[in-house]
Scaffold this motif. Structure first.
Motif, PDB file in Angstrom:
ATOM      1  N   ILE A   1      21.071  -1.226 -27.853  1.00 26.12           N
ATOM      2  CA  ILE A   1      21.943  -0.509 -27.956  1.00 26.12           C
ATOM      3  C   ILE A   1      21.780   0.396 -27.284  1.00 26.12           C
ATOM      4  N   LEU A   2      20.574   1.036 -27.202  1.00 31.58           N
ATOM      5  CA  LEU A   2      19.381   2.122 -26.072  1.00 31.58           C
ATOM      6  C   LEU A   2      19.930   1.401 -25.239  1.00 31.58           C
ATOM      7  N   GLY A   3      18.890   0.259 -25.196  1.00 34.71           N
ATOM      8  CA  GLY A   3      19.131  -0.184 -23.489  1.00 34.71           C
ATOM      9  C   GLY A   3      19.844  -0.996 -23.040  1.00 34.71           C
ATOM     10  N   ALA A   4      21.187  -1.311 -23.679  1.00 33.78           N
ATOM     11  CA  ALA A   4      22.606  -2.284 -23.231  1.00 33.78           C
ATOM     12  C   ALA A   4      23.435  -0.211 -22.277  1.00 33.78           C
ATOM     13  N   ILE A   5      22.945   0.918 -23.094  1.00 31.44           N
ATOM     14  CA  ILE A   5      23.344   1.526 -22.385  1.00 31.44           C
ATOM     15  C   ILE A   5      23.182   2.257 -21.017  1.00 31.44           C
ATOM     16  N   HIS A   6      21.490   2.254 -20.788  1.00 33.53           N
ATOM     17  CA  HIS A   6      20.710   2.433 -19.953  1.00 33.53           C
ATOM     18  C   HIS A   6      21.371   1.999 -19.006  1.00 33.53           C
ATOM     19  N   GLY A   7      20.945   0.323 -18.947  1.00 32.59           N
ATOM     20  CA  GLY A   7      21.769  -1.117 -17.329  1.00 32.59           C
ATOM     21  C   GLY A   7      20.824  -1.807 -18.250  1.00 32.59           C
ATOM     22  N   HIS A   8      19.864  -1.923 -18.859  1.00 31.53           N
ATOM     23  CA  HIS A   8      18.657  -2.759 -18.741  1.00 31.53           C
ATOM     24  C   HIS A   8      19.387  -4.144 -19.962  1.00 31.53           C
ATOM     25  N   LYS A   9      18.877  -5.674 -18.697  1.00 31.59           N
ATOM     26  CA  LYS A   9      19.850  -6.935 -19.331  1.00 31.59           C
ATOM     27  C   LYS A   9      19.124  -7.787 -20.488  1.00 31.59           C
ATOM     28  N   THR A  10      17.555  -7.387 -20.724  1.00 36.54           N
ATOM     29  CA  THR A  10      17.230  -8.201 -21.497  1.00 36.54           C
ATOM     30  C   THR A  10      15.815  -7.377 -22.270  1.00 36.54           C
ATOM     31  N   ILE A  11      15.601  -7.255 -22.993  1.00 42.61           N
ATOM     32  CA  ILE A  11      14.627  -7.009 -23.832  1.00 42.61           C
ATOM     33  C   ILE A  11      13.415  -6.568 -23.708  1.00 42.61           C
ATOM     34  N   ASN A  12      12.892  -7.785 -22.863  1.00 40.82           N
ATOM     35  CA  ASN A  12      11.505  -7.695 -22.270  1.00 40.82           C
ATOM     36  C   ASN A  12      11.919  -6.984 -21.057  1.00 40.82           C
ATOM     37  N   ALA A  13      13.122  -6.381 -20.497  1.00 38.68           N
ATOM     38  CA  ALA A  13      12.981  -5.812 -19.681  1.00 38.68           C
ATOM     39  C   ALA A  13      12.829  -4.137 -19.806  1.00 38.68           C
ATOM     40  N   CYS A  14      13.169  -3.852 -21.637  1.00 39.31           N
ATOM     41  CA  CYS A  14      13.366  -2.758 -22.375  1.00 39.31           C
ATOM     42  C   CYS A  14      11.793  -2.617 -22.436  1.00 39.31           C
ATOM     43  N   MET A  15      11.109  -3.743 -22.221  1.00 40.18           N
ATOM     44  CA  MET A  15       9.517  -3.888 -23.225  1.00 40.18           C
ATOM     45  C   MET A  15       8.837  -2.794 -21.798  1.00 40.18           C
ATOM     46  N   GLU A  16       9.367  -3.532 -20.784  1.00 44.81           N
ATOM     47  CA  GLU A  16       8.690  -2.637 -18.912  1.00 44.81           C
ATOM     48  C   GLU A  16       8.619  -1.302 -19.132  1.00 44.81           C
ATOM     49  N   ASP A  17      10.022  -0.694 -19.246  1.00 46.26           N
ATOM     50  CA  ASP A  17      10.028   0.933 -19.868  1.00 46.26           C
ATOM     51  C   ASP A  17       9.020   1.809 -20.361  1.00 46.26           C
ATOM     52  N   GLN A  18       8.440   2.451 -20.218  1.00 47.28           N
ATOM     53  CA  GLN A  18       7.854   2.915 -21.080  1.00 47.28           C
ATOM     54  C   GLN A  18       8.469   3.285 -21.990  1.00 47.28           C
ATOM     55  N   THR A  19       9.556   4.174 -21.465  1.00 47.06           N
ATOM     56  CA  THR A  19      10.092   5.335 -22.713  1.00 47.06           C
ATOM     57  C   THR A  19      10.427   4.680 -23.999  1.00 47.06           C
ATOM     58  N   PHE A  20      11.248   3.538 -23.958  1.00 49.95           N
ATOM     59  CA  PHE A  20      11.845   2.508 -24.526  1.00 49.95           C
ATOM     60  C   PHE A  20      10.511   1.959 -24.640  1.00 49.95           C
ATOM     61  N   VAL A  21       9.341   1.554 -24.708  1.00 52.56           N
ATOM     62  CA  VAL A  21       7.939   1.137 -24.963  1.00 52.56           C
ATOM     63  C   VAL A  21       7.659   1.885 -26.257  1.00 52.56           C
ATOM     64  N   THR A  22       7.426   3.313 -25.671  1.00 52.24           N
ATOM     65  CA  THR A  22       7.335   4.383 -26.688  1.00 52.24           C
ATOM     66  C   THR A  22       7.539   5.249 -28.165  1.00 52.24           C
ATOM     67  N   TYR A  23       9.322   4.958 -27.255  1.00 49.51           N
ATOM     68  CA  TYR A  23      10.167   5.206 -28.658  1.00 49.51           C
ATOM     69  C   TYR A  23      10.531   3.927 -29.453  1.00 49.51           C
TER      70      TYR A  23
END
Length: 209
Positions: free
Chosen positions: A27-49
């Protein structure tokens, strides 16, 4: 293979960490514009969150389980989510959130409210789900593919948010009695107003860490 007298606590662990973790990123990734879950995990803010959510809001309400190293289990989930070969599409992870979040996320919020635990990280996901259901757009104005049997009802409730900030969580079939909990509604209203004022979800995530 491990045999246990009661599988329910193990199922709860999976629902609250793996399944809810997917929804947090989705849900957070969708609003940011990430297309995949692994793309979220390449973003340190998402990893930390994600890890903060698992450590501060989920782990404290889980039973201690024989044979499970919770720290290692959470590490394994992060590795799984980051695996570029899986390529879980965010829209698929977000699909049917109305059937998922009442099982995966809301019970964690309820238990933390009862025990005076942290709720802000999970509550942001609910506020983001409202914005997602209302606007159907990411922060760049790109349309989101929303798949949910309750999609129309969710959007109708969410569209009332700017005149009634609690409109989305008045849906009792999804949120139960959360609307009656002032601690939750105070946090929710603060976060949902911030998303509607500025949909830079990553900046809001960082402010909660």
């Amino acid at each position: 293979m491990q045999f246990v007298p009661d599988v329910k606590p193990y199922e709860e662990m999976k629902l609250r960490l793996l399944n809810a973790g997917h929804s947090v990123l989705g849900i957070l990734g969708a609003i940011h514009g990430h297309k995949t879950i692994n793309a979220c995990m390449e973003d340190q803010t998402f990893v930390t969150y994600l890890r903060a959510f698992m450590d501060k809001e989920v782990s404290p309400v889980l039973e201690e389980l024989k044979g499970i190293d919770l720290h290692e289990y959470k590490n394994s989930l992060q590795e799984r989510f980051a695996n570029p070969n899986i390529k879980d599409i965010v829209s698929r992870i977000c699909s049917e959130s109305s059937a998922k979040l009442p099982k995966f996320l809301i019970p964690t919020l309820e238990e933390n409210l009862s025990g005076k635990g942290s709720i802000k990280l999970g509550t942001l996901v609910i506020a983001a789900w409202c914005y997602y259901s209302d606007k159907g757009l990411d922060k760049n104005g790109q349309p989101l593919e929303i798949i949910d049997a309750m999609g129309v009802q969710l959007q109708q409730a969410a569209q009332k948010t700017q005149t009634d900030p609690l409109a989305f969580i008045r849906q009792e079939s999804l949120f139960g009695d959360l609307i009656k909990n002032k601690q939750f509604t105070d946090v929710y209203v603060d976060l949902v107003k911030k998303i509607y004022a500025d949909n830079d979800i990553k900046k809001l995530m960082q402010s909660l860490l």
